[in-house]
Design an enzyme around this catalytic site. Structure first.
Site, PDB file in Angstrom:
ATOM      1  N   ARG A  23      43.297  28.141 -33.451  1.00 13.04           N
ATOM      2  CA  ARG A  23      44.316  27.724 -32.480  1.00 13.04           C
ATOM      3  C   ARG A  23      44.964  26.395 -32.839  1.00 13.04           C
ATOM      4  O   ARG A  23      46.030  26.065 -32.358  1.00 13.04           O
ATOM      5  CB  ARG A  23      43.694  27.594 -31.088  1.00 13.04           C
ATOM      6  CG  ARG A  23      43.100  28.865 -30.532  1.00 13.04           C
ATOM      7  CD  ARG A  23      42.268  28.594 -29.312  1.00 13.04           C
ATOM      8  NE  ARG A  23      41.153  27.728 -29.677  1.00 13.04           N
ATOM      9  CZ  ARG A  23      40.488  26.966 -28.815  1.00 13.04           C
ATOM     10  NH1 ARG A  23      40.822  26.947 -27.547  1.00 13.04           N
ATOM     11  NH2 ARG A  23      39.480  26.214 -29.224  1.00 13.04           N
ATOM     12  N   GLU A  28      39.949  12.961 -30.602  1.00 19.79           N
ATOM     13  CA  GLU A  28      40.039  11.813 -29.711  1.00 19.79           C
ATOM     14  C   GLU A  28      40.731  10.721 -30.518  1.00 19.79           C
ATOM     15  O   GLU A  28      40.150  10.188 -31.452  1.00 19.79           O
ATOM     16  CB  GLU A  28      38.635  11.380 -29.285  1.00 19.79           C
ATOM     17  CG  GLU A  28      38.629  10.258 -28.288  1.00 19.79           C
ATOM     18  CD  GLU A  28      37.216   9.922 -27.840  1.00 19.79           C
ATOM     19  OE1 GLU A  28      36.820  10.365 -26.746  1.00 19.79           O
ATOM     20  OE2 GLU A  28      36.528   9.231 -28.611  1.00 19.79           O
ATOM     21  N   HIS A  62      56.338  -7.461 -41.011  1.00 20.63           N
ATOM     22  CA  HIS A  62      56.616  -8.132 -39.740  1.00 20.63           C
ATOM     23  C   HIS A  62      55.365  -8.740 -39.119  1.00 20.63           C
ATOM     24  O   HIS A  62      54.261  -8.255 -39.330  1.00 20.63           O
ATOM     25  CB  HIS A  62      57.210  -7.142 -38.737  1.00 20.63           C
ATOM     26  CG  HIS A  62      58.472  -6.508 -39.214  1.00 20.63           C
ATOM     27  ND1 HIS A  62      58.848  -5.242 -38.835  1.00 20.63           N
ATOM     28  CD2 HIS A  62      59.436  -6.943 -40.051  1.00 20.63           C
ATOM     29  CE1 HIS A  62      60.006  -4.934 -39.409  1.00 20.63           C
ATOM     30  NE2 HIS A  62      60.375  -5.948 -40.154  1.00 20.63           N
ATOM     31  N   LYS A  72      47.655  -4.777 -33.938  1.00 21.24           N
ATOM     32  CA  LYS A  72      48.281  -3.450 -33.901  1.00 21.24           C
ATOM     33  C   LYS A  72      47.283  -2.391 -34.339  1.00 21.24           C
ATOM     34  O   LYS A  72      46.584  -2.564 -35.336  1.00 21.24           O
ATOM     35  CB  LYS A  72      49.480  -3.394 -34.854  1.00 21.24           C
ATOM     36  CG  LYS A  72      50.621  -4.300 -34.489  1.00 21.24           C
ATOM     37  CD  LYS A  72      51.741  -4.195 -35.523  1.00 21.24           C
ATOM     38  CE  LYS A  72      52.866  -5.150 -35.221  1.00 21.24           C
ATOM     39  NZ  LYS A  72      53.918  -5.089 -36.266  1.00 21.24           N
ATOM     40  N   TYR A 132      52.251   3.025 -32.634  1.00 28.01           N
ATOM     41  CA  TYR A 132      51.366   1.867 -32.650  1.00 28.01           C
ATOM     42  C   TYR A 132      51.233   1.225 -31.288  1.00 28.01           C
ATOM     43  O   TYR A 132      52.158   1.172 -30.508  1.00 28.01           O
ATOM     44  CB  TYR A 132      51.760   0.848 -33.718  1.00 28.01           C
ATOM     45  CG  TYR A 132      53.156   0.295 -33.675  1.00 28.01           C
ATOM     46  CD1 TYR A 132      53.393  -1.008 -33.256  1.00 28.01           C
ATOM     47  CD2 TYR A 132      54.239   1.053 -34.092  1.00 28.01           C
ATOM     48  CE1 TYR A 132      54.675  -1.543 -33.256  1.00 28.01           C
ATOM     49  CE2 TYR A 132      55.520   0.533 -34.091  1.00 28.01           C
ATOM     50  CZ  TYR A 132      55.728  -0.769 -33.676  1.00 28.01           C
ATOM     51  OH  TYR A 132      56.997  -1.285 -33.669  1.00 28.01           O
ATOM     52  N   ASP A 170      65.017  -7.618 -43.034  1.00 28.64           N
ATOM     53  CA  ASP A 170      63.951  -7.487 -44.025  1.00 28.64           C
ATOM     54  C   ASP A 170      64.447  -7.781 -45.437  1.00 28.64           C
ATOM     55  O   ASP A 170      63.692  -8.268 -46.279  1.00 28.64           O
ATOM     56  CB  ASP A 170      63.321  -6.099 -43.972  1.00 28.64           C
ATOM     57  CG  ASP A 170      62.529  -5.869 -42.693  1.00 28.64           C
ATOM     58  OD1 ASP A 170      62.197  -6.857 -42.005  1.00 28.64           O
ATOM     59  OD2 ASP A 170      62.243  -4.699 -42.382  1.00 28.64           O
TER      60      ASP A 170
END
Length: 181
Positions: A23, A28, A62, A72, A132, A170
């Protein structure tokens, strides 16, 4: 969940356990208790972000300066990226070092980048959906960037099959020496 340490103190790779059958699969993707145990302290996430980028897009490197430095937890829901964390913490034993990990919808890996590090990624697939969680809100007055191709860092970016596509910001980011000055 499998948890791997990297060459930079505090940067961790999380690989969730997949339960699959005909399926599809279940995993998690986040567990607060397990995450806090792995990083060694309680962590509160305040914002979730989602970006979609085309092949060759390079976002980063960054960061946000204190008092708005962001931790993050990053992952890819579709496609694949080469994800990079650079230690820019003054006084750190690994200052100026980087780690890179391929994150993809197929490997389900996640990377934890603690506050005080710069972060960026290069899209390796036709497109990628990048998700994130952050530990602080976006604060434009605190944002900074670091040159993605700084020779002092020597990041070994993989070949995405096209030249890197950068934002205007950038493209003119300073190198590590300028940042430290």
């Amino acid at each position: 969940m499998k948890i791997e340490k990297t060459a930079i103190e505090g940067v961790l790779v999380f690989e969730p356990k997949l339960f699959g059958d005909e399926r599809g699969f279940f995993m998690e993707s986040f567990n607060q208790r397990l995450f806090d145990d792995a990083v060694g302290a309680p962590v509160a996430f305040v914002q979730d972000n989602h970006s979609r980028s085309a092949r060759g897009v390079l976002r980063g490197l960054h960061f946000q300066r204190a008092p708005h430095a962001q931790g993050k937890l990053v992952r890819v829901a579709a496609g694949a990226v080469f994800d990079v964390a650079v230690d820019i913490r003054p006084g750190s034993a690994t200052y100026g070092r980087w780690v890179g990990v391929e994150l993809s919808a197929d490997n389900h890996r996640q990377l934890w980048i603690p506050p005080g590090l710069a972060h960026g990624f290069l899209v390796l697939s036709d497109s990628a959906d990048f998700l994130y969680k952050t530990t602080d809100y976006y604060a434009p007055q605190a944002e900074g960037s670091l040159r993605w191709d700084d020779p002092d860092l020597g990041i070994a970016w993989p070949d995405a099959g096209v030249a890197p596509v950068l934002s205007a910001k950038d493209a003119v980011a300073p190198g590590l020496r300028e940042l430290a000055a």
